[in-house]
Design a protein around this motif. Structure first.
Motif, PDB file in Angstrom:
ATOM      1  N   GLU A  51       0.838  -1.206   0.000  1.00 40.27           N
ATOM      2  CA  GLU A  51       0.000   0.000   0.000  1.00 40.27           C
ATOM      3  C   GLU A  51       0.872   1.255   0.000  1.00 40.27           C
ATOM      4  O   GLU A  51       0.520   2.266  -0.592  1.00 40.27           O
ATOM      5  CB  GLU A  51      -0.954  -0.001   1.198  1.00 40.27           C
ATOM      6  CG  GLU A  51      -1.902   1.164   1.232  1.00 40.27           C
ATOM      7  CD  GLU A  51      -2.818   1.251   0.020  1.00 40.27           C
ATOM      8  OE1 GLU A  51      -3.151   2.382  -0.396  1.00 40.27           O
ATOM      9  OE2 GLU A  51      -3.204   0.196  -0.523  1.00 40.27           O
ATOM     10  N   SER A  59       1.777   1.930  -3.578  1.00 39.54           N
ATOM     11  CA  SER A  59       0.651   2.532  -4.299  1.00 39.54           C
ATOM     12  C   SER A  59       0.506   4.009  -3.932  1.00 39.54           C
ATOM     13  O   SER A  59       0.263   4.852  -4.792  1.00 39.54           O
ATOM     14  CB  SER A  59      -0.646   1.788  -3.974  1.00 39.54           C
ATOM     15  OG  SER A  59      -0.588   0.482  -4.467  1.00 39.54           O
ATOM     16  N   ARG A 110       0.811   7.253  -6.409  1.00 35.15           N
ATOM     17  CA  ARG A 110      -0.249   8.283  -6.496  1.00 35.15           C
ATOM     18  C   ARG A 110       0.337   9.679  -6.292  1.00 35.15           C
ATOM     19  O   ARG A 110      -0.033  10.626  -6.993  1.00 35.15           O
ATOM     20  CB  ARG A 110      -1.338   8.002  -5.457  1.00 35.15           C
ATOM     21  CG  ARG A 110      -2.340   6.977  -5.890  1.00 35.15           C
ATOM     22  CD  ARG A 110      -3.564   6.955  -4.980  1.00 35.15           C
ATOM     23  NE  ARG A 110      -3.246   6.693  -3.599  1.00 35.15           N
ATOM     24  CZ  ARG A 110      -3.159   5.482  -3.036  1.00 35.15           C
ATOM     25  NH1 ARG A 110      -3.363   4.406  -3.777  1.00 35.15           N
ATOM     26  NH2 ARG A 110      -2.875   5.338  -1.766  1.00 35.15           N
ATOM     27  N   ASN A 163      -2.072   0.198 -11.462  1.00 33.11           N
ATOM     28  CA  ASN A 163      -1.363  -1.042 -11.197  1.00 33.11           C
ATOM     29  C   ASN A 163      -2.330  -2.171 -10.852  1.00 33.11           C
ATOM     30  O   ASN A 163      -3.434  -1.935 -10.390  1.00 33.11           O
ATOM     31  CB  ASN A 163      -0.343  -0.861 -10.076  1.00 33.11           C
ATOM     32  CG  ASN A 163      -0.961  -0.432  -8.762  1.00 33.11           C
ATOM     33  OD1 ASN A 163      -1.708   0.523  -8.714  1.00 33.11           O
ATOM     34  ND2 ASN A 163      -0.648  -1.136  -7.710  1.00 33.11           N
ATOM     35  N   GLN A 176      -2.111  -6.102  -8.902  1.00 32.88           N
ATOM     36  CA  GLN A 176      -1.240  -6.919  -8.066  1.00 32.88           C
ATOM     37  C   GLN A 176      -1.856  -8.286  -7.855  1.00 32.88           C
ATOM     38  O   GLN A 176      -3.060  -8.412  -7.661  1.00 32.88           O
ATOM     39  CB  GLN A 176      -1.023  -6.242  -6.723  1.00 32.88           C
ATOM     40  CG  GLN A 176      -0.276  -4.943  -6.878  1.00 32.88           C
ATOM     41  CD  GLN A 176      -0.229  -4.155  -5.608  1.00 32.88           C
ATOM     42  OE1 GLN A 176      -1.254  -3.842  -5.043  1.00 32.88           O
ATOM     43  NE2 GLN A 176       0.972  -3.847  -5.182  1.00 32.88           N
ATOM     44  N   THR A 236       3.526  -7.333  -9.418  1.00 29.59           N
ATOM     45  CA  THR A 236       2.855  -6.051  -9.610  1.00 29.59           C
ATOM     46  C   THR A 236       3.055  -5.615 -11.055  1.00 29.59           C
ATOM     47  O   THR A 236       4.160  -5.707 -11.586  1.00 29.59           O
ATOM     48  CB  THR A 236       3.425  -4.979  -8.663  1.00 29.59           C
ATOM     49  OG1 THR A 236       3.278  -5.423  -7.318  1.00 29.59           O
ATOM     50  CG2 THR A 236       2.708  -3.653  -8.834  1.00 29.59           C
TER      51      THR A 236
END
Length: 120
Positions: free
Chosen positions: A37, A40, A44, A66, A68, A73
């Motif tokens: 996370e 990610s 972002r 993306n 996963q 990934t």
């Protein structure tokens, strides 16, 4: 390094602290999701700074950055060398910060030859 816990105010037997999980541990996917996370979030933030752009796959402007699955990934970015270099830098920063290893020899990139108006 040995540690001990206090349970109801009483010290328990000392135990060694180790790092990692056993293969097949049911907790492993949850911990991986927590760690990933962060990646990610990093992507972002970079996209918000316009240093990278996500690919658009439909007329409805669905943005996918993306996908996963397990420990794989896939990132979908606009094909531009600056975006690729920024993504590689971000992956390296994430690797250093998280202590997870990224196999850069398996990093692939290429352009999609998307056709307009239907499938195929």
């Amino acid at each position: 390094m040995d540690e001990e816990l206090l349970v109801n105010g009483s010290p328990m037997t000392q135990f060694g602290i180790e790092r990692g999980l056993y293969q097949g541990d049911p907790l492993s996917p949850f911990l991986f999701n927590i760690m990933i996370e962060g990646l990610s979030y990093l992507f972002r933030e970079v996209q918000d700074l316009d240093m990278m752009r996500r690919a658009t796959f439909s007329e409805n402007s669905v943005h996918i950055s993306n996908l996963q699955f397990a420990n794989d990934t896939i990132f979908f970015l606009i094909s531009k060398m600056d975006y690729l270099l920024n993504a590689m830098r971000d992956l390296r920063c994430f690797e250093l910060a998280s202590d997870l290893r990224i196999n850069f020899s398996q990093v692939l990139y290429g352009e999609s030859k998307q056709k307009r108006g239907g499938c195929g």
